[in-house]
Write an enzyme that holds these catalytic residues in place. Structure first.
Site, short mmCIF file in Angstrom:
data_model
loop_
_atom_site.label_atom_id
_atom_site.label_comp_id
_atom_site.label_asym_id
_atom_site.label_seq_id
_atom_site.Cartn_x
_atom_site.Cartn_y
_atom_site.Cartn_z
N ALA A 10 0.80 -1.22 0.00
CA ALA A 10 0.00 0.00 0.00
C ALA A 10 0.84 1.27 0.00
O ALA A 10 0.74 2.10 -0.91
CB ALA A 10 -0.95 -0.01 1.19
N CYS A 52 -6.18 -7.03 3.72
CA CYS A 52 -7.47 -6.99 4.42
C CYS A 52 -8.46 -8.00 3.84
O CYS A 52 -9.42 -8.39 4.51
CB CYS A 52 -8.08 -5.59 4.33
SG CYS A 52 -7.09 -4.32 5.13
#
Length: 452
Positions: free
Chosen positions: A15, A49
């Site tokens: 990310a 996630c």
């Protein structure tokens, strides 16, 4: 700008790292800036996630969790080298060394090494059959254990990952025990809200064992985990899942001499520059950030923060002024049909920060009470006594509850008082909300109490 082509090296290909790389590329063309991303794992740009939901077969395909491949980044003139572990950083020479033995020079460096699952010093925690939930390989390993016939799971910890893994393993047909060192799951919530989560877990059939720090992972003769032992007893397990939270992965930074902050993460300023070595930037779970409310250093491992911090770092390298604005710790999760949202400070943290806290809790429904599918929702709002300034909120309820926390997060971010939020113009239609949305009802109760 000199005519020499500069090089940006990013350590970490998820990310924060890839957000930094992409933003730097948007602002500076390939003729000016070479961008090289070094990722130690086999995959880059994936959604950690989403791993629990792949394990639970709610996401059918591993590759669906990969946002972009190295080949796709190459079309932007961003070179992503997977399977390339950085062994050291030489800050004086401006180079990084890899396990393969080569060295790569840099003009700009972003450290985005991410986080690591917390592993307390418990005997047996490194045994076969004990799994983190961090990388795609972890998900593949847990899926393999399920395919091999695992029927009993023990999940350690009751945070986001713990709750999500308990739910998906139950969905896969396992008996699930959640072992907590804390009195209640979701320790970020106030106890009265945590109790609602605990009850929902029990109602689903999850065995929740509170106030029981793990003493040992018991293993069989082959060294495979077979049970989790606490002071209260031993809980049989075919697999053990770590859901104890994430810490910063900073071994590389520490060895290089980058200063760590009070949270143990890399100490950076609001431009994501290292405070000890401003020529180096750090972003994501490996870096320390700060609370927007208190200004105090915090470490909160969330992908939302990592992406924004990476964008700030990339902007700075690209020559555009940018500053990270801090965090509220806004998050949402679920267990079964119960949705859980939180933002800002809880009561204990607010008191520690010196606030005179007023807390109000309301019960309502997610839709108009007469409309099919109207489920209970509980909203708790924390404000500063006297000023009415909003400082925290928690939402627990049926489908449609969790994302309501975003309205409260926006109000806190903007520095609104309860009275100002109570007067705001939110939408209404029976399938979506009562006439007064529960968020507005909670704000109105706080405002009315504040006014006496």
């Amino acid at each position: 700008m000199s005519g020499r082509r500069e090089r940006l090296v990013v350590i970490g290909g998820d990310a924060a790292g890839l957000s930094a790389a992409a933003q730097a590329r948007r602002l500076r063309p390939a003729a000016e800036l070479e961008v090289v991303v070094l990722e130690q794992g086999p995959d880059a740009s994936y959604s950690a996630c989403g791993i629990p939901y792949w394990i639970g077969d709610l996401v059918p395909d591993r590759d669906a969790l990969i946002a972009r491949s190295p080949a796709q980044f190459a079309t932007q003139d961003i070179e992503v080298r997977t399977g390339t572990r950085v062994a050291d950083i030489d800050l004086d020479a401006g180079t990084v060394g890899t396990d393969a033995g080569g060295r790569l020079g840099y003009d700009h460096l972003v450290v985005a090494t991410g986080g690591r699952p917390l592993r307390p010093p418990v005997p047996g925690l490194d045994a076969e059959g004990v799994f983190g939930v961090h990388r795609l390989a972890d998900g593949a390993d847990i899926r393999a254990a399920l395919a091999a016939g695992a029927r009993r799971a023990v999940v350690l910890g009751g945070g986001y990952i713990g709750l999500e893994m308990a739910e998906v393993l139950l969905h896969r047909g396992l008996s699930v025990t959640v072992v907590l060192a804390d009195p209640l799951p979701m320790a970020q919530l106030d106890p009265d809200m945590g109790e609602r989560v605990c009850k929902a877990m029990g109602d689903l059939g999850i065995d929740v064992q509170n106030d029981q720090p793990v003493r040992e992972i018991e293993v069989d003769a082959g060294g495979v985990a077979r049970a989790v032992r606490t002071d209260a007893g031993s809980y049989p397990a075919d697999l053990v899942v770590l859901g104890l939270g994430m810490g910063p992965e900073v071994e590389l930074a520490r060895a290089a001499g980058l200063q760590l902050g009070t949270t143990g993460a890399i100490d950076v300023d609001r431009t994501q520059r290292s405070r000890s070595h401003p020529e180096v930037l750090a972003a994501g779970d490996c870096s320390q950030t700060f609370s927007r409310l208190t200004g105090e250093p915090v470490h909160i491992a969330l992908g939302t923060h990592a992406n924004k911090q990476g964008r700030v770092a990339g902007s700075v390298i690209g020559g555009r002024a940018a500053r990270f604005a801090g965090v509220l710790g806004t998050a949402v999760t679920r267990v079964g049909d119960l949705e859980i949202g939180l933002t800002g400070l809880n009561s204990a943290d607010a008191a520690r920060a010196g606030y005179d806290v007023r807390a109000e809790t309301i019960e309502a429904t997610t839709r108009a009470g007469y409309f099919p599918g109207a489920d209970p929702i509980t909203v708790k709002v924390l404000s500063e006594r006297g000023s009415g300034l909003l400082i925290g909120a928690q939402v627990v309820g049926g489908p449609g509850s969790g994302k309501r926390v975003d309205v409260l997060a926006t109000a806190i971010w903007a520095g609104l008082t309860a009275e100002e939020l109570a007067g705001s113009d939110l939408s209404y239609a029976p399938p979506f909300s009562p006439t007064y949305d529960p968020v507005l009802v909670a704000a109105r109760v706080v405002s009315r109490t504040e006014q006496g």
